[in-house]
Write a protein that holds these residues in place. Structure first.
Motif, short mmCIF file in Angstrom:
data_model
loop_
_atom_site.label_atom_id
_atom_site.label_comp_id
_atom_site.label_asym_id
_atom_site.label_seq_id
_atom_site.Cartn_x
_atom_site.Cartn_y
_atom_site.Cartn_z
N GLU A 47 0.67 -1.01 -0.08
CA GLU A 47 0.10 -0.14 -0.06
C GLU A 47 1.05 1.62 0.11
O GLU A 47 0.52 2.39 -0.10
N ARG A 48 1.91 1.11 0.97
CA ARG A 48 2.66 2.36 0.54
C ARG A 48 3.39 2.49 -0.45
O ARG A 48 3.92 3.94 -1.34
N TRP A 50 1.50 1.89 -3.91
CA TRP A 50 1.42 2.51 -4.66
C TRP A 50 1.27 3.43 -4.39
O TRP A 50 0.30 4.44 -5.01
N ALA A 51 0.47 3.75 -3.02
CA ALA A 51 0.06 5.59 -2.59
C ALA A 51 1.80 6.19 -3.23
O ALA A 51 1.68 7.31 -3.58
N ALA A 53 3.79 5.80 -5.57
CA ALA A 53 3.30 5.43 -7.42
C ALA A 53 2.02 6.48 -7.77
O ALA A 53 1.83 7.27 -8.25
N GLU A 54 1.38 6.73 -6.86
CA GLU A 54 -0.13 7.92 -6.86
C GLU A 54 0.22 8.98 -6.56
O GLU A 54 -0.35 9.84 -8.04
N HIS A 55 0.86 9.18 -6.16
CA HIS A 55 1.51 10.43 -6.08
C HIS A 55 2.50 11.82 -6.69
O HIS A 55 2.43 12.85 -7.61
N GLU A 57 2.60 10.10 -9.90
CA GLU A 57 1.28 10.21 -11.38
C GLU A 57 0.75 11.11 -11.15
O GLU A 57 0.61 12.24 -12.01
N MET A 58 -0.39 11.68 -10.01
CA MET A 58 -0.23 12.77 -9.12
C MET A 58 0.64 14.02 -10.21
O MET A 58 0.09 15.34 -10.19
N ARG A 60 2.79 14.22 -11.81
CA ARG A 60 3.19 14.35 -13.27
C ARG A 60 2.09 15.40 -13.55
O ARG A 60 1.82 15.74 -15.10
N SER A 62 -0.68 16.77 -12.92
CA SER A 62 -0.73 17.90 -12.54
C SER A 62 0.34 19.54 -13.06
O SER A 62 -0.06 20.34 -13.78
#
Length: 98
Positions: A47-48, A50-51, A53-55, A57-58, A60, A62
């Protein structure tokens, strides 16, 4: 069922936990708790990841939306594509009118 008489005191001490139901059950519970803790640790690690990677991506995404050069290129590209499709639209309209 046959019973065996263990005469060695060292053997008795070593084998006693295997034959006592309470001690064996507690050992199984400890082993299951350790496995559950290991699984929970793996899930938290995933989960860390994934978080993170999501951060990334967000961030990038933005940056792409606020990048002025990219915004201008996108606007030019949209205008160019709409102008290219215009003669086709006019031909379709004139053929339908005729």
């Amino acid at each position: 069922m046959k019973t065996v008489l263990i005469t060695s005191s060292e053997a008795k001490e070593a084998l006693f936990p295997l034959f006592d139901d309470d001690i064996a059950a507690e050992a199984r519970e400890d082993q299951m708790a350790a496995e559950i803790a290991e699984i929970d640790a793996l899930i938290e690690e995933a989960e860390r990841g994934w978080a993170a990677a999501e951060h990334a991506e967000m961030f990038r995404v933005s940056r792409e939306l606020t990048d002025q050069v990219r915004a201008r290129r996108t606007a030019r590209r949209a205008t160019r594509e709409s102008l290219r499709s215009l003669p086709v639209r006019i031909d379709v309209v004139t053929e339908e009118a005729a």
